[in-house]
Design an enzyme around this catalytic site. Structure first.
Site, PDB file in Angstrom:
ATOM      1  N   HIS A  34       0.843  -1.196   0.000  1.00  0.00           N
ATOM      2  CA  HIS A  34       0.000   0.000   0.000  1.00  0.00           C
ATOM      3  C   HIS A  34       0.877   1.243   0.000  1.00  0.00           C
ATOM      4  O   HIS A  34       2.110   1.145  -0.089  1.00  0.00           O
ATOM      5  CB  HIS A  34      -0.993  -0.027   1.170  1.00  0.00           C
ATOM      6  CG  HIS A  34      -0.381  -0.099   2.524  1.00  0.00           C
ATOM      7  ND1 HIS A  34       0.277   0.956   3.102  1.00  0.00           N
ATOM      8  CD2 HIS A  34      -0.320  -1.112   3.434  1.00  0.00           C
ATOM      9  CE1 HIS A  34       0.706   0.610   4.304  1.00  0.00           C
ATOM     10  NE2 HIS A  34       0.368  -0.651   4.525  1.00  0.00           N
ATOM     11  N   HIS A  37       4.065   1.529   2.220  1.00  0.00           N
ATOM     12  CA  HIS A  37       5.303   0.905   1.720  1.00  0.00           C
ATOM     13  C   HIS A  37       5.902   1.757   0.602  1.00  0.00           C
ATOM     14  O   HIS A  37       7.117   1.945   0.528  1.00  0.00           O
ATOM     15  CB  HIS A  37       5.020  -0.498   1.176  1.00  0.00           C
ATOM     16  CG  HIS A  37       4.355  -1.397   2.173  1.00  0.00           C
ATOM     17  ND1 HIS A  37       3.050  -1.796   2.047  1.00  0.00           N
ATOM     18  CD2 HIS A  37       4.805  -1.918   3.336  1.00  0.00           C
ATOM     19  CE1 HIS A  37       2.737  -2.550   3.091  1.00  0.00           C
ATOM     20  NE2 HIS A  37       3.770  -2.636   3.884  1.00  0.00           N
ATOM     21  N   CYS A 142       1.700 -10.917  19.367  1.00  0.00           N
ATOM     22  CA  CYS A 142       0.915 -10.357  18.258  1.00  0.00           C
ATOM     23  C   CYS A 142       1.523 -10.878  16.968  1.00  0.00           C
ATOM     24  O   CYS A 142       2.671 -10.565  16.652  1.00  0.00           O
ATOM     25  CB  CYS A 142       0.942  -8.825  18.270  1.00  0.00           C
ATOM     26  SG  CYS A 142       0.249  -8.138  16.745  1.00  0.00           S
ATOM     27  N   CYS A 145       2.592  -8.210  14.407  1.00  0.00           N
ATOM     28  CA  CYS A 145       3.909  -7.607  14.702  1.00  0.00           C
ATOM     29  C   CYS A 145       5.008  -8.658  14.677  1.00  0.00           C
ATOM     30  O   CYS A 145       6.177  -8.302  14.609  1.00  0.00           O
ATOM     31  CB  CYS A 145       3.955  -6.990  16.096  1.00  0.00           C
ATOM     32  SG  CYS A 145       2.936  -5.559  16.341  1.00  0.00           S
ATOM     33  N   CYS A 160      -3.129  -5.749  20.847  1.00  0.00           N
ATOM     34  CA  CYS A 160      -1.829  -5.231  20.418  1.00  0.00           C
ATOM     35  C   CYS A 160      -1.880  -3.703  20.405  1.00  0.00           C
ATOM     36  O   CYS A 160      -2.833  -3.129  19.863  1.00  0.00           O
ATOM     37  CB  CYS A 160      -1.518  -5.754  19.023  1.00  0.00           C
ATOM     38  SG  CYS A 160      -0.167  -4.857  18.249  1.00  0.00           S
ATOM     39  N   HIS A 163      -1.713  -2.793  16.456  1.00  0.00           N
ATOM     40  CA  HIS A 163      -2.753  -3.264  15.526  1.00  0.00           C
ATOM     41  C   HIS A 163      -4.154  -3.300  16.148  1.00  0.00           C
ATOM     42  O   HIS A 163      -5.126  -3.500  15.427  1.00  0.00           O
ATOM     43  CB  HIS A 163      -2.396  -4.654  15.003  1.00  0.00           C
ATOM     44  CG  HIS A 163      -1.151  -4.658  14.165  1.00  0.00           C
ATOM     45  ND1 HIS A 163       0.087  -4.960  14.679  1.00  0.00           N
ATOM     46  CD2 HIS A 163      -0.948  -4.345  12.872  1.00  0.00           C
ATOM     47  CE1 HIS A 163       0.996  -4.860  13.721  1.00  0.00           C
ATOM     48  NE2 HIS A 163       0.398  -4.476  12.618  1.00  0.00           N
ATOM     49  N   LYS A 312      -3.028   5.025  11.593  1.00  0.00           N
ATOM     50  CA  LYS A 312      -1.960   4.506  10.746  1.00  0.00           C
ATOM     51  C   LYS A 312      -2.577   3.662   9.636  1.00  0.00           C
ATOM     52  O   LYS A 312      -3.418   2.806   9.896  1.00  0.00           O
ATOM     53  CB  LYS A 312      -1.029   3.617  11.577  1.00  0.00           C
ATOM     54  CG  LYS A 312       0.111   3.067  10.751  1.00  0.00           C
ATOM     55  CD  LYS A 312       0.846   1.914  11.429  1.00  0.00           C
ATOM     56  CE  LYS A 312       1.897   1.353  10.482  1.00  0.00           C
ATOM     57  NZ  LYS A 312       2.297  -0.002  10.787  1.00  0.00           N
ATOM     58  N   LYS A 315      -2.353  -2.731   6.667  1.00  0.00           N
ATOM     59  CA  LYS A 315      -3.086  -3.867   6.106  1.00  0.00           C
ATOM     60  C   LYS A 315      -3.969  -4.482   7.169  1.00  0.00           C
ATOM     61  O   LYS A 315      -5.098  -4.879   6.908  1.00  0.00           O
ATOM     62  CB  LYS A 315      -2.085  -4.921   5.607  1.00  0.00           C
ATOM     63  CG  LYS A 315      -1.272  -4.450   4.431  1.00  0.00           C
ATOM     64  CD  LYS A 315      -0.130  -5.404   4.096  1.00  0.00           C
ATOM     65  CE  LYS A 315       1.061  -5.259   5.019  1.00  0.00           C
ATOM     66  NZ  LYS A 315       2.321  -5.797   4.471  1.00  0.00           N
TER      67      LYS A 315
HETATM   68  O1  ME8 Z   1       7.524  -4.557   9.498  1.00  0.00           O
HETATM   69  N1  ME8 Z   1       3.134   4.840   7.038  1.00  0.00           N
HETATM   70  O2  ME8 Z   1       7.125  -5.241   7.328  1.00  0.00           O
HETATM   71  P1  ME8 Z   1       5.827  -4.388   6.926  1.00  0.00           P
HETATM   72  C1  ME8 Z   1       4.439   4.883   6.770  1.00  0.00           C
HETATM   73  N2  ME8 Z   1       8.800  -7.189   7.574  1.00  0.00           N
HETATM   74  N3  ME8 Z   1       5.179   3.791   6.482  1.00  0.00           N
HETATM   75  C2  ME8 Z   1       4.554   2.609   6.482  1.00  0.00           C
HETATM   76  C3  ME8 Z   1       3.179   2.495   6.758  1.00  0.00           C
HETATM   77  C4  ME8 Z   1       2.450   3.683   7.047  1.00  0.00           C
HETATM   78  N4  ME8 Z   1       1.153   3.689   7.284  1.00  0.00           N
HETATM   79  N5  ME8 Z   1       2.846   1.189   6.669  1.00  0.00           N
HETATM   80  C5  ME8 Z   1       3.979   0.517   6.351  1.00  0.00           C
HETATM   81  C6  ME8 Z   1       7.765  -5.255   8.531  1.00  0.00           C
HETATM   82  N6  ME8 Z   1       5.010   1.367   6.226  1.00  0.00           N
HETATM   83  C7  ME8 Z   1       8.930  -6.213   8.577  1.00  0.00           C
HETATM   84  C8  ME8 Z   1      10.209  -5.414   8.419  1.00  0.00           C
HETATM   85  S1  ME8 Z   1      12.853  -5.231   8.180  1.00  0.00           S
HETATM   86  C9  ME8 Z   1      14.147  -6.187   8.596  1.00  0.00           C
HETATM   87  C10 ME8 Z   1      11.460  -6.231   8.471  1.00  0.00           C
HETATM   88  C11 ME8 Z   1       6.392   1.024   5.863  1.00  0.00           C
HETATM   89  O3  ME8 Z   1       5.348  -4.943   5.638  1.00  0.00           O
HETATM   90  C12 ME8 Z   1       7.359   1.505   6.928  1.00  0.00           C
HETATM   91  O4  ME8 Z   1       8.648   1.553   6.381  1.00  0.00           O
HETATM   92  O5  ME8 Z   1       4.876  -4.316   8.058  1.00  0.00           O
HETATM   93  C13 ME8 Z   1       7.276   0.387   7.936  1.00  0.00           C
HETATM   94  O6  ME8 Z   1       8.355   0.416   8.856  1.00  0.00           O
HETATM   95  C14 ME8 Z   1       7.279  -0.800   7.023  1.00  0.00           C
HETATM   96  O7  ME8 Z   1       6.527  -0.375   5.864  1.00  0.00           O
HETATM   97  C15 ME8 Z   1       6.669  -2.030   7.644  1.00  0.00           C
HETATM   98  O8  ME8 Z   1       6.431  -2.956   6.633  1.00  0.00           O
END
Ligand code: ME8
Length: 526
Positions: A34, A37, A142, A145, A160, A163, A312, A315
């Site tokens: 989304h 990301h 969670c 997370c 959580c 979430h 926030k 997903k």
């Molecule tokens: O946490 N606003 O993956 P993830 C801003 N796999 N940035 C956002 C966001 C939002 N609403 N939503 C997601 C993970 N992001 C782990 C990470 S790293 C070794 C492992 C971005 O798919 C932001 O960079 O939940 C956030 O930290 C990341 O996506 C989390 O992606």
């Protein structure tokens, strides 16, 4: 071609500067990407491009996080084997990188066999050095997370805190990493490197977590088969966060076979993420690196959340904006511009369709797009499409522009991307004012003022050329089209060329369709 690289255009930069290794988080493949990301990848790409423009030796890494309960469960819901599920969704993230015009050098997947082997090797090393022991553990978990919470950190009703979904009680025998043993060394690192985590509020938050004392960390799972087996106890798999964090190091082993990228790029210069994963990156990750005898990253930049309806975008909360339709309607540069400008890097920001449309029509289409068209049309009409030579009468303006270039560089050095864009846009507005002040259409009526007309047209074109270099990292495709329209080389985007008079002399302009064509707002609402 280099494997996994999105574009090869950037090979045209002369690389003379320092190595610059930049990473995004690797995204979970439990659902489609989304705009949250997209935001992180776009910001990382802007910074990577800016460093390329400076001639730095950039390596930019992104990818997907594919193991663990969260992915296994989402695969089950989709009635797919975990790997098939990961393949399909990882491809969506890869596609997103393509449409974002991201210049990442490698796209890592934690299911890459090279990554899995390296994770097993590094974790075995931690075990061998006595940092890992076996114990039983019970806690509130969670899955969204992939993390345990203390009772006191939960939201009301055992939910959580991120979430707001219910947490599960999980109890099993696991392997533990002696995180607690690294408290003092972590604090010493924080004190010796006061700005290694930015912004300062996040640094303080992370430092407080360490100061409060650290519990040892369970780094294996007995009941999750979808993961990298613990090398000395294959009944268990490695905890997904340990597997995931190590991507930043393992990618360098195999991103370009035959090249020693570790020697060239380690440690990371800048790691970017949102504040949801601060603890993993600012507490656990540096402790793991200390334990493994690896150098710590130079800087972590923790940005805020993109909010929708005050929450926030996520997903799990189900309030996400799909970036693909926006990009299809408005073009990728409009999205890159909006996010870089609207959201102060490091703070939360709200995504609204109205705000997006306003910036699109008012700033991109009008202030930049129209200015270019007017300039090219006037050069066509009054000078047969050839930019007149500089008559040297705009020294004060040249000095103003040089100050703007310095301000943009300084803002980038401070990682204040929004300010860098504000400064660059001030130049776009300055050139708009210049068009009004000089009124070439009036000068053109008086043959005695031909010299003034030449200077005005040159200065408009030159101001626009330099503005294009300053906004290139944010809106690369549009900046390149702008340069072509002015008869300049679209690949000549090095920051050293952002000097008055450094462009191609007496260039032949080439009219182009509007950079940012009108989009009917109602079309975009769908
Ligand atoms: O946490 N606003 O993956 P993830 C801003 N796999 N940035 C956002 C966001 C939002 N609403 N939503 C997601 C993970 N992001 C782990 C990470 S790293 C070794 C492992 C971005 O798919 C932001 O960079 O939940 C956030 O930290 C990341 O996506 C989390 O992606």
């Amino acid at each position: 071609m280099r494997s996994g690289r999105a574009v090869d255009l950037l090979d045209c930069f002369t690389v003379t500067g320092a190595p610059f290794y930049i990473t995004t988080p690797i995204y979970y493949v439990n659902a489609d990407p989304h705009i949250g990301h997209a935001y992180t990848t776009i910001m990382a790409d802007i910074i990577a491009r800016h460093h390329r423009q400076r001639g730095d030796d950039v390596f930019f890494l992104t990818g997907t996080d594919e193991h663990g309960a969260k992915i296994a469960q989402s695969a089950e819901r989709a009635s797919r084997a975990p790997k098939d599920h990961a393949d399909a969704l990882s491809q969506r993230f890869r596609d997103l990188g393509g449409v974002l015009n991201s210049t990442h050098d490698f796209f890592i997947r934690t299911t890459d066999p090279e990554h899995e082997a390296a994770v097993a090797r590094i974790v075995a090393g931690l075990h061998d050095s006595g940092d890992v022991y076996r114990d039983s553990y019970g806690g509130w978990y969670c899955t969204a997370c992939e993390a345990f919470y203390n009772e006191g950190d939960l939201a009301d009703g055992r939910r959580c805190p991120i979430h707001t979904t219910p947490v599960d009680w999980l109890e099993e025998e696991n392997w533990f990493f002696r995180l607690s043993a690294y408290r003092d060394r972590l604090l010493a690192h924080y004190d010796a490197h006061p700005d290694w985590v930015l912004p300062a509020a996040r640094r303080n938050e992370a430092r407080r977590m360490i100061e409060a004392g650290l519990d040892d960390l369970s780094i294996s799972r007995a009941q999750i088969a979808w993961g990298v087996p613990v090398p000395w106890d294959p009944e268990q798999t490695i905890y997904v966060w340990i597997d995931a964090l190590l991507n930043y190091r393992t990618a360098l082993d195999y991103a370009r076979p035959g090249e020693d990228l570790v020697a060239r790029y380690w440690p990371p210069s800048l790691q970017i993420m949102a504040k949801d994963i601060l603890k993993f990156h600012a507490v656990i990750w540096p402790a793991m690196l200390l334990a493994a005898g690896l150098e710590l990253p130079e800087r972590l930049m923790i940005h805020g959340y993109l909010l929708k309806g005050g929450e926030k975008m996520s997903k799990t909360l189900g309030n996400v904006v799909d970036p693909f339709p926006f990009i299809e309607r408005y073009g990728i540069d409009a999205l890159r511009y909006y996010l870089a400008r609207e959201v102060r890097f490091g703070e939360d920001g709200t995504f609204t369709a109205e705000g997006f449309e306003q910036r699109y029509a008012g700033e991109l289409a009008n202030e930049l797009g129209n200015l270019l068209n007017r300039t090219v049309n006037m050069i066509g009409r009054y000078r047969d499409g050839v930019v007149p030579a500089d008559r040297g009468a705009d020294g004060a303006l040249a000095a103003e522009v040089a100050a703007t270039v310095d301000a943009v560089r300084a803002a980038h050095e401070a990682l204040d991307i929004s300010r860098a864009m504000d400064e660059a846009w001030a130049l776009v507005r300055r050139i708009n004012r210049l068009a009004e002040e000089r009124a070439p259409w009036a000068l053109a009526k008086d043959p005695e003022r031909a010299g003034e007309l030449d200077q005005a047209l040159f200065s408009l074109a030159e101001g626009l050329r330099i503005a294009a270099l300053l906004v290139w990292s944010v809106i690369p495709g549009s900046a390149e089209r702008l340069l072509s329209a002015l008869g300049q080389d679209p690949a000549a985007v090095a920051l050293d060329d952002a000097r008055w008079g450094a462009g191609r002399a007496e260039a032949r302009t080439a009219p182009i369709p509007p950079l940012f064509p009108r989009v009917e707002p109602e079309e975009a609402e769908a």
